[in-house]
Design a protein around this motif. Structure first.
Motif, short mmCIF file in Angstrom:
data_model
loop_
_atom_site.label_atom_id
_atom_site.label_comp_id
_atom_site.label_asym_id
_atom_site.label_seq_id
_atom_site.Cartn_x
_atom_site.Cartn_y
_atom_site.Cartn_z
N ALA A 1 -8.43 2.33 0.52
CA ALA A 1 -7.06 2.62 0.09
C ALA A 1 -6.62 1.63 -1.00
O ALA A 1 -6.84 0.42 -0.88
CB ALA A 1 -6.11 2.56 1.27
N TRP A 2 -5.97 2.14 -2.03
CA TRP A 2 -5.52 1.31 -3.15
C TRP A 2 -4.27 0.52 -2.75
O TRP A 2 -3.35 1.07 -2.12
CB TRP A 2 -5.21 2.20 -4.35
CG TRP A 2 -4.79 1.46 -5.59
CD1 TRP A 2 -5.59 0.97 -6.56
CD2 TRP A 2 -3.44 1.15 -5.99
NE1 TRP A 2 -4.84 0.37 -7.55
CE2 TRP A 2 -3.52 0.46 -7.22
CE3 TRP A 2 -2.19 1.36 -5.42
CZ2 TRP A 2 -2.39 0.00 -7.90
CZ3 TRP A 2 -1.05 0.90 -6.09
CH2 TRP A 2 -1.16 0.22 -7.32
N ASN B 1 -3.06 8.44 -1.31
CA ASN B 1 -3.90 7.27 -1.05
C ASN B 1 -4.82 7.57 0.13
O ASN B 1 -4.56 8.46 0.95
CB ASN B 1 -3.01 6.07 -0.75
CG ASN B 1 -3.63 4.76 -1.19
OD1 ASN B 1 -4.82 4.69 -1.50
ND2 ASN B 1 -2.83 3.71 -1.22
N ARG B 2 -5.87 6.79 0.25
CA ARG B 2 -6.86 7.02 1.31
C ARG B 2 -6.38 6.35 2.60
O ARG B 2 -6.95 5.37 3.09
CB ARG B 2 -8.23 6.53 0.85
CG ARG B 2 -8.74 7.29 -0.37
CD ARG B 2 -10.11 6.80 -0.82
NE ARG B 2 -11.16 7.15 0.13
CZ ARG B 2 -11.77 8.33 0.20
NH1 ARG B 2 -11.42 9.31 -0.62
NH2 ARG B 2 -12.73 8.56 1.09
N LEU C 1 -0.08 7.71 -4.71
CA LEU C 1 -0.32 6.92 -5.91
C LEU C 1 0.56 7.41 -7.06
O LEU C 1 1.07 8.55 -7.02
CB LEU C 1 -1.80 6.99 -6.29
CG LEU C 1 -2.76 6.50 -5.20
CD1 LEU C 1 -4.21 6.70 -5.63
CD2 LEU C 1 -2.50 5.05 -4.85
N LEU D 1 0.85 -1.19 0.00
CA LEU D 1 0.00 0.00 0.00
C LEU D 1 0.88 1.24 0.00
O LEU D 1 1.58 1.52 0.98
CB LEU D 1 -0.91 -0.02 1.23
CG LEU D 1 -2.01 1.03 1.34
CD1 LEU D 1 -3.16 0.50 2.18
CD2 LEU D 1 -1.49 2.33 1.95
#
Length: 548
Positions: A277-278, A251-252, A245, A241
């Protein structure tokens, strides 16, 4: 009389090459084949022994990290700011490759060389070593997903430091963290509730959105994290993670608060929320613990190295004080009761150093099957025992300075608060002791490899031979019928066997004889300073004080 004249106080202990002054560490570097690294290690030794670096260490720990969840306009930013001293310190560790040296420049004894560097940085400022350690430990796990590792190896092995949150591809070097534990589970990571939903087909290397909370996430300004999350019905999987990005958006990854910790003040530890989150899956679905275990093995190694570095700081500060202070008509270091305490602290420090460096040697890329088997048992054994010994060692050294040691103007109060962390992080005592039992019961090869190592000192000491005989018998009994209640006792006995064996083989006789007698002898005691009669305490202390 001038009442403001300061007399009978030691000078400030600065301007010392901490590598040159550390005979046990230098000898281990040579024993395990990393003498080629000595020029850099001397440079690091002079750096961490300098007045400037010690000033940075104090500033980084007294001016704590601060969380900013939003900017002044109300935008969510989730940033932690640090005192400039922290950035100075961490940039030096990265410049010397303490975070990634063995992966960037693989060669024989590369992990030993890196362990010595990490030891020296830990000796003076351990807080920043958390992200340094996690970065060093991340690559073995990442390589289980080659296409992801290929994207990250260049920045991960870079030696430049850029604290800004920006895409990894734009940075001269990156730092990694991990986020495994959750509030409801702690060390029972299989109780995690963080969910991972696939974006498209998913699977190894695939994209996912993660939602959940993590109870401990250290160094939240790191560039990327290895995270565990539940993937449908298959169970925990491992994910990479990033904080930022590739397109530059954040990112979240929401920082809820920073932990108010006993010690480790320079390092920000946090609770985080992942809000879709990505991330990308690393390794096989449902095999998250197995995927991340290589990272855990290396961070456990660093817990041992870090504790050994901390013990070294404690010993040097205590001996320095005693050498420069006079009491009752003689130097404090020459007072028999104090000399015995200092010698005992020195023995503990040297045993920890020997253990840490031998364990680093077992992590080399060229390690054969027996060496790998030794590593699988010796890592939790050493992590348990060395780190357990850290807090009381720091306390006893602090007491050698008396009231000065208890004040924040001296580094040992900070060291005392730091020491318990390494016993807790990456598996507290019970978790580690149970890992030892698990390894013994599942893999007979680890017992054979461990005993083969210990028995290299057979026939030299009757005390050690008797101890190893007892341990061998206990191992056979435990393997036949595991007794969980005896996990800690067995782990302790294994650790002492390893330390005694290492010192007999590699340390001067006065050191090994005293250690074996004090830790395995019939009149062994619970407190420092109770060494066997006839111990050459003066010689042991002098070995730890080459700079005086």
């Amino acid at each position: 009389m001038n009442t403001h004249e300061v007399i009978n106080q030691p000078p400030v202990r600065v301007g010392i090459d901490e590598y040159d002054a550390n005979a046990p560490l230098r000898e281990a570097v040579h024993t395990y084949g990393a003498s080629y690294a000595e020029e850099e290690l001397h440079e690091i030794g002079r750096l961490v022994g300098s007045e400037q670096y010690q000033g940075w260490a104090e500033a980084a720990n007294t001016k704590k990290p601060v969380l900013h969840t939003h900017d002044r306009y109300g935008h969510r930013i989730d940033e932690v700011t640090y005192d400039p001293a922290y950035h100075e310190i961490i940039s030096r560790s990265m410049a010397y490759g303490a975070h990634t040296g063995p992966w960037a420049e693989p060669r024989a004894a590369a992990h030993v060389a890196r362990a010595a560097a990490f030891f020296l940085f830990n000796q003076v400022e351990p807080g920043h070593c958390c992200p340094i350690s996690m970065t060093y430990s991340a690559l073995p796990s990442l390589r289980q997903q080659p296409e992801i590792a290929a994207q990250w190896e260049r920045p991960l092995t870079g030696r430049g430091y850029d604290p800004r949150l920006s895409p990894a591809a734009e940075k001269p070097g990156v730092l990694f963290g991990m986020a495994m534990t959750e509030k409801q589970g702690g060390s029972d990571v299989r109780a995690n509730t963080t969910r991972a939903e696939p974006v498209g087909a998913g699977g190894p290397g695939g994209e996912y959105l993660l939602t959940g909370h993590k109870w401990f996430c250290s160094a939240p300004m790191s560039d990327a994290f290895l995270v565990l999350a539940q993937t449908g019905t298959v169970g925990l999987s491992c994910f990479l993670l990033p904080r930022v990005l590739p397109d530059g958006t954040r990112n979240r990854f929401r920082i809820q608060r920073l932990k108010d910790k006993l010690g480790n003040q320079s390092n920000a530890s946090s609770e985080i929320e992942l809000d879709g989150a990505w991330a990308q899956m690393v390794g096989e679905p449902g095999r998250g613990v197995r995927t991340i275990i290589e990272m855990v093995s290396h961070t456990r190694l660093d817990c041992v190295i870090g504790t050994a570095g901390g013990m070294r700081q404690s010993v040097t500060e205590a001996v320095w004080h005693a050498q420069h202070r006079n009491v009752f008509g003689a130097r404090l270091v020459d007072q028999p009761v104090m000399t015995s305490v200092l010698a005992d602290l020195a023995l503990e420090s040297e045993a920890a150093t020997a253990t840490a460096m031998r364990l680093a040697r077992a992590h080399e890329a060229e390690a054969d099957e027996q060496e790998q088997a030794f590593r699988r048992l010796a890592t939790p054994v050493s992590k348990y025992w060395v780190c357990k010994r850290g807090p009381n060692h720091a306390y006893e050294a602090m007491e050698c300075l008396g009231g000065n040691g208890y004040t924040e103007g001296f580094p040992l109060a900070r060291r005392y608060r730091e020491a318990p962390l390494l016993a807790i992080w990456e598996g507290s005592g019970n978790v580690i002791a149970l890992d030892v039992l698990r390894a013994i019961s599942r893999e007979p090869a680890v017992i054979e490899a461990f005993l083969a190592e210990v028995n290299q000192a057979a026939g030299v000491s009757e005390l050690l031979d008797a101890h190893v005989k007892e341990v061998t018998s206990t191992l056979a009994s435990v393997r036949a019928e595991p007794d969980l209640a005896q996990a800690r006792r067995l782990t302790e006995r294994l650790a002492l066997a390893l330390q005694a064996s290492l010192l007999i083989r590699h340390a001067p006789a006065e050191v090994s004889d005293a250690f074996v007698g004090a830790r395995l002898g019939p009149d062994r005691s619970y407190e420092y300073g109770t060494l066997p009669a006839g111990t050459d305490v003066g010689k042991i202390v002098k070995r730890q004080a080459a700079e005086a």
